[in-house]
Design a protein around this motif. Sequence first.
Motif, PDB file in Angstrom:
ATOM      1  N   SER A 132       0.853  -1.191   0.000  1.00 44.61           N
ATOM      2  CA  SER A 132       0.000   0.000   0.000  1.00 44.61           C
ATOM      3  C   SER A 132       0.887   1.239   0.000  1.00 44.61           C
ATOM      4  CB  SER A 132      -0.839   0.045   1.274  1.00 44.61           C
ATOM      5  OG  SER A 132      -1.855  -0.905   1.239  1.00 44.61           O
ATOM      6  N   ALA A 133       0.251   2.387  -0.076  1.00 42.40           N
ATOM      7  CA  ALA A 133       0.960   3.656   0.059  1.00 42.40           C
ATOM      8  C   ALA A 133       1.461   3.799   1.495  1.00 42.40           C
ATOM      9  CB  ALA A 133       0.025   4.793  -0.294  1.00 42.40           C
ATOM     10  N   THR A 186      -2.371   8.058   1.015  1.00 43.28           N
ATOM     11  CA  THR A 186      -3.521   8.107   0.104  1.00 43.28           C
ATOM     12  C   THR A 186      -4.535   9.160   0.558  1.00 43.28           C
ATOM     13  OG1 THR A 186      -3.175   5.753  -0.280  1.00 43.28           O
ATOM     14  CG2 THR A 186      -5.213   6.676  -1.121  1.00 43.28           C
ATOM     15  N   GLU A 244       1.352   4.309  -3.954  1.00 42.22           N
ATOM     16  CA  GLU A 244       1.889   2.942  -3.993  1.00 42.22           C
ATOM     17  C   GLU A 244       3.190   2.894  -4.795  1.00 42.22           C
ATOM     18  OE1 GLU A 244      -1.291   3.507  -3.636  1.00 42.22           O
ATOM     19  OE2 GLU A 244      -1.850   2.035  -2.112  1.00 42.22           O
ATOM     20  N   PHE A 279      -3.678  -1.878  -5.511  1.00 41.34           N
ATOM     21  CA  PHE A 279      -4.872  -1.046  -5.741  1.00 41.34           C
ATOM     22  C   PHE A 279      -4.895  -0.323  -7.078  1.00 41.34           C
ATOM     23  CE2 PHE A 279      -4.846   3.618  -4.489  1.00 41.34           C
ATOM     24  CZ  PHE A 279      -6.195   3.961  -4.433  1.00 41.34           C
ATOM     25  N   ARG A 290     -10.829   2.626  -2.286  1.00 44.51           N
ATOM     26  CA  ARG A 290     -10.034   2.614  -1.058  1.00 44.51           C
ATOM     27  C   ARG A 290      -9.967   1.216  -0.450  1.00 44.51           C
ATOM     28  NH1 ARG A 290      -8.565   7.446   1.100  1.00 44.51           N
ATOM     29  NH2 ARG A 290      -6.996   6.091   1.999  1.00 44.51           N
ATOM     30  N   GLY A 291      -8.777   0.875   0.014  1.00 45.65           N
ATOM     31  CA  GLY A 291      -8.585  -0.448   0.614  1.00 45.65           C
ATOM     32  C   GLY A 291      -8.331  -1.541  -0.419  1.00 45.65           C
ATOM     33  N   GLY A 292      -8.191  -1.147  -1.683  1.00 43.75           N
ATOM     34  CA  GLY A 292      -8.140  -2.126  -2.767  1.00 43.75           C
ATOM     35  C   GLY A 292      -6.860  -2.940  -2.902  1.00 43.75           C
ATOM     36  N   SER A 293      -5.840  -2.633  -2.121  1.00 46.90           N
ATOM     37  CA  SER A 293      -4.601  -3.415  -2.234  1.00 46.90           C
ATOM     38  C   SER A 293      -4.800  -4.866  -1.834  1.00 46.90           C
ATOM     39  CB  SER A 293      -3.501  -2.813  -1.354  1.00 46.90           C
ATOM     40  OG  SER A 293      -3.129  -1.561  -1.857  1.00 46.90           O
TER      41      SER A 293
HETATM   42  N1  ASP Z   1      -3.590   3.034  -0.426  1.00 43.97           N
HETATM   43  C1  ASP Z   1      -4.956   2.728  -0.740  1.00 43.97           C
HETATM   44  C2  ASP Z   1      -5.847   3.175   0.409  1.00 43.97           C
HETATM   45  O1  ASP Z   1      -5.373   3.691   1.396  1.00 43.97           O
HETATM   46  C3  ASP Z   1      -5.159   1.293  -1.056  1.00 43.97           C
HETATM   47  C4  ASP Z   1      -4.870   0.341   0.089  1.00 43.97           C
HETATM   48  O2  ASP Z   1      -4.080   0.643   0.957  1.00 43.97           O
HETATM   49  O3  ASP Z   1      -5.429  -0.743   0.091  1.00 43.97           O
HETATM   50  O4  ASP Z   1      -7.026   3.026   0.328  1.00 43.97           O
END
Ligand code: ASP
Length: 415
Positions: A41-42, A47, A76, A138, A152-155
């Motif tokens: 992730s970032a 993000t 990322e 992501f 969001r959260g797609g990693s």
């Molecule tokens: N960096 C993106 C987010 O914060 C993807 C991830 O972390 O899954 O949503």
Amino acid sequence: MSIIVQKFGGTSVASVTHIEHVARLIMAARNAGDQVAVVVSAMGDQTDRLDSLANEVDFNKPASRREVDVLLSTGEQITIAVLAMTLMKFGCAARSFTGAQAGILTNSSHTRARIQQIDTGALQNSIDDGEVPVIAGFQGVDEFGNITTFGRGGSDTTAVALAVVLKARECQIFTDVKGVYTTDPRVVDSARCMDQVTFEEMLELASLGSNVLHSRAVAFAGKYQMPLRVLSTFDDTPGTLITIEDESTMEQPIISGIAFTRDEAKLTVLGVKDVPGVAWRILGPISEADIEVDMIVQNVAADNTTDFTFTVSRDDYVQAMDILQQTTGITGIGAREVTGDNRIAKLSIVGVGMKMHAGVASRMFEVLAEKAINIQMISTSEIKISVVIAEEYIELAARALHAAFDLAEDSLTGK
Ligand code: ASP
Ligand code: MG
């Protein structure tokens, strides 16, 4: 040699020091005999910062979603380079890959793109060359070469998808908690980190606000039966394995977990006519406004009118109320009144064991009755019972149910 995919979330890669620690974990997994592909992730809350940068440009109008994707995907991209450099510093061959370079082809739906196909050639070559491929989570690329992101959260979804196409033996999601808990440990002291949970259960828990995994990733893993493990970057414990239902999970307690979310609101249309088409007339305009409806209850009174109640996410409450007030007036469904309450919460008990045991619902209702908590709405599925209650009782209800269903104790090991 078998392959594992390891994914490290934002808090795990928040600084160069964190990234060094992550590099050591990756190298340890290699030394233990697996080939490893890594998804990151970032760094930290990068993000969020990029997102607010996009909002700063024009407060009145949402930015172009194509450009938002170009911006968000840079988070990322930073991490993959820094982690690859760090692995190399430690003498471990590594190579970074953006989503496009990793062959992740998506549709063109910017900021919520879906993976369509993955061409594993480049990653497989890197693995065959003895490198650790480090892939940006992501993100992908559409057929026209545009950068896309998955929401969001797609990693987590990137990690699971790569695990599937690389035929990994396991997909490991490293995070800042020990695993998946029986309920929120901030609310219930005795909440326990589960050893194992089924995809089906995890999907219910994930979509109900147990934030540790992206629900799309869980659904994906379940579909392809890819074993998924949630574990801590900072604590050397095996975490929680999410897998298919088998003999070992059959032995598990009837209830695996309790999930709850405060972010709910309910709306009731009182005294509508009990005739065909009413539900559609009430909910049609709501869904046209892209508002997601969760629970729905309709009760018929003796005088041939009904009260129609449904829940939406709290953020959508005001808009949903506006829509109802407009539509009930004009569509001639004969509504007497529209009421609502945005101080409600939803609590669900989840467990595959319910399939084989009767009386779970009545036990749940008994526990709530003992605490004098009023149940406003009920819905059930094969492995879940959900209730809507007043928000102020949510913690009390979670604690009482956690105790009543013996969730603090592991029924197999007695720990
Ligand atoms: N960096 C993106 C987010 O914060 C993807 C991830 O972390 O899954 O949503
Ligand atoms: Mg995450």
